[in-house]
Design a protein around this motif. Sequence first.
Motif, PDB file in Angstrom:
ATOM      1  N   ARG A   2       0.803  -1.227   0.000  1.00 46.05           N
ATOM      2  CA  ARG A   2       0.000   0.000   0.000  1.00 46.05           C
ATOM      3  C   ARG A   2       0.833   1.273   0.000  1.00 46.05           C
ATOM      4  O   ARG A   2       0.646   2.139  -0.860  1.00 46.05           O
ATOM      5  CB  ARG A   2      -0.960  -0.002   1.207  1.00 46.05           C
ATOM      6  CG  ARG A   2      -2.012  -1.094   1.122  1.00 46.05           C
ATOM      7  CD  ARG A   2      -2.777  -1.228   2.418  1.00 46.05           C
ATOM      8  NE  ARG A   2      -1.907  -1.813   3.439  1.00 46.05           N
ATOM      9  CZ  ARG A   2      -2.220  -1.924   4.716  1.00 46.05           C
ATOM     10  NH1 ARG A   2      -3.385  -1.470   5.161  1.00 46.05           N
ATOM     11  NH2 ARG A   2      -1.388  -2.479   5.570  1.00 46.05           N
ATOM     12  N   THR A  16       2.765   1.849  -3.180  1.00 46.55           N
ATOM     13  CA  THR A  16       1.849   2.226  -4.255  1.00 46.55           C
ATOM     14  C   THR A  16       1.550   3.713  -4.174  1.00 46.55           C
ATOM     15  O   THR A  16       1.611   4.426  -5.184  1.00 46.55           O
ATOM     16  CB  THR A  16       0.540   1.406  -4.178  1.00 46.55           C
ATOM     17  OG1 THR A  16       0.844   0.015  -4.380  1.00 46.55           O
ATOM     18  CG2 THR A  16      -0.459   1.865  -5.225  1.00 46.55           C
ATOM     19  N   ALA A  72       4.490   5.712  -5.306  1.00 52.81           N
ATOM     20  CA  ALA A  72       4.660   5.666  -6.761  1.00 52.81           C
ATOM     21  C   ALA A  72       3.666   6.564  -7.489  1.00 52.81           C
ATOM     22  O   ALA A  72       4.047   7.275  -8.424  1.00 52.81           O
ATOM     23  CB  ALA A  72       4.521   4.223  -7.258  1.00 52.81           C
ATOM     24  N   ILE A  73       2.412   6.563  -7.065  1.00 53.38           N
ATOM     25  CA  ILE A  73       1.424   7.341  -7.827  1.00 53.38           C
ATOM     26  C   ILE A  73       1.462   8.831  -7.513  1.00 53.38           C
ATOM     27  O   ILE A  73       1.030   9.631  -8.338  1.00 53.38           O
ATOM     28  CB  ILE A  73      -0.014   6.777  -7.694  1.00 53.38           C
ATOM     29  CG1 ILE A  73      -0.540   6.916  -6.274  1.00 53.38           C
ATOM     30  CG2 ILE A  73      -0.081   5.348  -8.177  1.00 53.38           C
ATOM     31  CD1 ILE A  73      -2.012   6.541  -6.147  1.00 53.38           C
ATOM     32  N   TYR A 130      -4.839  -5.296  -0.644  1.00 51.93           N
ATOM     33  CA  TYR A 130      -4.452  -4.904  -1.996  1.00 51.93           C
ATOM     34  C   TYR A 130      -3.024  -5.330  -2.312  1.00 51.93           C
ATOM     35  O   TYR A 130      -2.167  -5.378  -1.438  1.00 51.93           O
ATOM     36  CB  TYR A 130      -4.550  -3.377  -2.144  1.00 51.93           C
ATOM     37  CG  TYR A 130      -5.910  -2.832  -1.810  1.00 51.93           C
ATOM     38  CD1 TYR A 130      -6.926  -2.830  -2.763  1.00 51.93           C
ATOM     39  CD2 TYR A 130      -6.190  -2.341  -0.548  1.00 51.93           C
ATOM     40  CE1 TYR A 130      -8.187  -2.342  -2.461  1.00 51.93           C
ATOM     41  CE2 TYR A 130      -7.450  -1.837  -0.232  1.00 51.93           C
ATOM     42  CZ  TYR A 130      -8.437  -1.851  -1.191  1.00 51.93           C
ATOM     43  OH  TYR A 130      -9.688  -1.364  -0.887  1.00 51.93           O
ATOM     44  N   PHE A 144       0.510  -4.561  -4.697  1.00 49.14           N
ATOM     45  CA  PHE A 144       1.231  -3.382  -5.177  1.00 49.14           C
ATOM     46  C   PHE A 144       0.640  -2.943  -6.506  1.00 49.14           C
ATOM     47  O   PHE A 144       0.448  -3.754  -7.417  1.00 49.14           O
ATOM     48  CB  PHE A 144       2.720  -3.703  -5.321  1.00 49.14           C
ATOM     49  CG  PHE A 144       3.539  -2.563  -5.849  1.00 49.14           C
ATOM     50  CD1 PHE A 144       3.737  -1.418  -5.098  1.00 49.14           C
ATOM     51  CD2 PHE A 144       4.102  -2.634  -7.107  1.00 49.14           C
ATOM     52  CE1 PHE A 144       4.494  -0.361  -5.590  1.00 49.14           C
ATOM     53  CE2 PHE A 144       4.868  -1.586  -7.610  1.00 49.14           C
ATOM     54  CZ  PHE A 144       5.058  -0.444  -6.835  1.00 49.14           C
ATOM     55  N   MET A 145       0.324  -1.667  -6.615  1.00 44.14           N
ATOM     56  CA  MET A 145      -0.232  -1.033  -7.805  1.00 44.14           C
ATOM     57  C   MET A 145      -1.580  -1.631  -8.227  1.00 44.14           C
ATOM     58  O   MET A 145      -1.951  -1.603  -9.397  1.00 44.14           O
ATOM     59  CB  MET A 145       0.762  -1.060  -8.979  1.00 44.14           C
ATOM     60  CG  MET A 145       2.051  -0.285  -8.710  1.00 44.14           C
ATOM     61  SD  MET A 145       1.809   1.454  -8.237  1.00 44.14           S
ATOM     62  CE  MET A 145       1.406   2.189  -9.815  1.00 44.14           C
ATOM     63  N   ASP A 146      -2.319  -2.164  -7.273  1.00 41.69           N
ATOM     64  CA  ASP A 146      -3.669  -2.684  -7.519  1.00 41.69           C
ATOM     65  C   ASP A 146      -4.520  -1.543  -8.075  1.00 41.69           C
ATOM     66  O   ASP A 146      -4.577  -0.467  -7.479  1.00 41.69           O
ATOM     67  CB  ASP A 146      -4.243  -3.191  -6.196  1.00 41.69           C
ATOM     68  CG  ASP A 146      -5.618  -3.796  -6.316  1.00 41.69           C
ATOM     69  OD1 ASP A 146      -6.518  -3.144  -6.888  1.00 41.69           O
ATOM     70  OD2 ASP A 146      -5.814  -4.912  -5.810  1.00 41.69           O
ATOM     71  N   PRO A 147      -5.179  -1.741  -9.224  1.00 29.85           N
ATOM     72  CA  PRO A 147      -5.961  -0.655  -9.825  1.00 29.85           C
ATOM     73  C   PRO A 147      -7.022  -0.079  -8.884  1.00 29.85           C
ATOM     74  O   PRO A 147      -7.239   1.133  -8.876  1.00 29.85           O
ATOM     75  CB  PRO A 147      -6.606  -1.310 -11.053  1.00 29.85           C
ATOM     76  CG  PRO A 147      -5.697  -2.444 -11.399  1.00 29.85           C
ATOM     77  CD  PRO A 147      -5.153  -2.937 -10.087  1.00 29.85           C
ATOM     78  N   ILE A 159      -5.297   2.183  -6.381  1.00 29.69           N
ATOM     79  CA  ILE A 159      -4.887   3.439  -7.018  1.00 29.69           C
ATOM     80  C   ILE A 159      -6.064   4.412  -7.082  1.00 29.69           C
ATOM     81  O   ILE A 159      -5.923   5.593  -6.749  1.00 29.69           O
ATOM     82  CB  ILE A 159      -4.291   3.171  -8.414  1.00 29.69           C
ATOM     83  CG1 ILE A 159      -2.954   2.446  -8.265  1.00 29.69           C
ATOM     84  CG2 ILE A 159      -4.135   4.464  -9.206  1.00 29.69           C
ATOM     85  CD1 ILE A 159      -2.379   1.909  -9.563  1.00 29.69           C
ATOM     86  N   ARG A 171      -6.088   7.947  -5.081  1.00 30.17           N
ATOM     87  CA  ARG A 171      -6.230   9.200  -5.836  1.00 30.17           C
ATOM     88  C   ARG A 171      -7.446  10.003  -5.380  1.00 30.17           C
ATOM     89  O   ARG A 171      -7.472  11.216  -5.517  1.00 30.17           O
ATOM     90  CB  ARG A 171      -6.291   8.911  -7.329  1.00 30.17           C
ATOM     91  CG  ARG A 171      -4.931   8.583  -7.897  1.00 30.17           C
ATOM     92  CD  ARG A 171      -4.957   8.471  -9.397  1.00 30.17           C
ATOM     93  NE  ARG A 171      -3.597   8.310  -9.911  1.00 30.17           N
ATOM     94  CZ  ARG A 171      -3.290   7.590 -10.967  1.00 30.17           C
ATOM     95  NH1 ARG A 171      -4.228   6.967 -11.649  1.00 30.17           N
ATOM     96  NH2 ARG A 171      -2.047   7.489 -11.362  1.00 30.17           N
TER      97      ARG A 171
END
Length: 118
Positions: A17, A20, A23-24, A90, A92-95, A98, A102
């Motif tokens: 988490r 992620t 990263a975003i 979740y 890593f980078m689970d849509p 994200i 966001r």
Amino acid sequence: MTRPLRVVFVCAQNKLRSPTAEAIFRDTPGWEVASAGTNRDAETPVSRDLLEWADVAVCMEKRHRDILCQRFKGALPDERILTLGLPDDYEFMDPELIVILRRLVPRRLEGARPRGST
């Protein structure tokens, strides 16, 4: 000119988490971001230095916030330690993660400023 808002994202292991989130939001204008974990064997364990660097800590769960407040008392004011309420469900980078990040993170950080700024 003011310096960027420094945000550290926190979960337990710093594997899914919080990385992620880092990263975003890495390229968000006006932000510097990092991530760490509350577990001692986390990829990047939370440290007093990291919390003193940060303006805001964004914790995935209340238990992470509780650990920061107890283990690192005074490193970051309690009102600058936020909780998202995101369980460890979740990858890593689970849509889905994200989309949630966001939606939640900018709202939670609305109005946040670097420490010491007016």
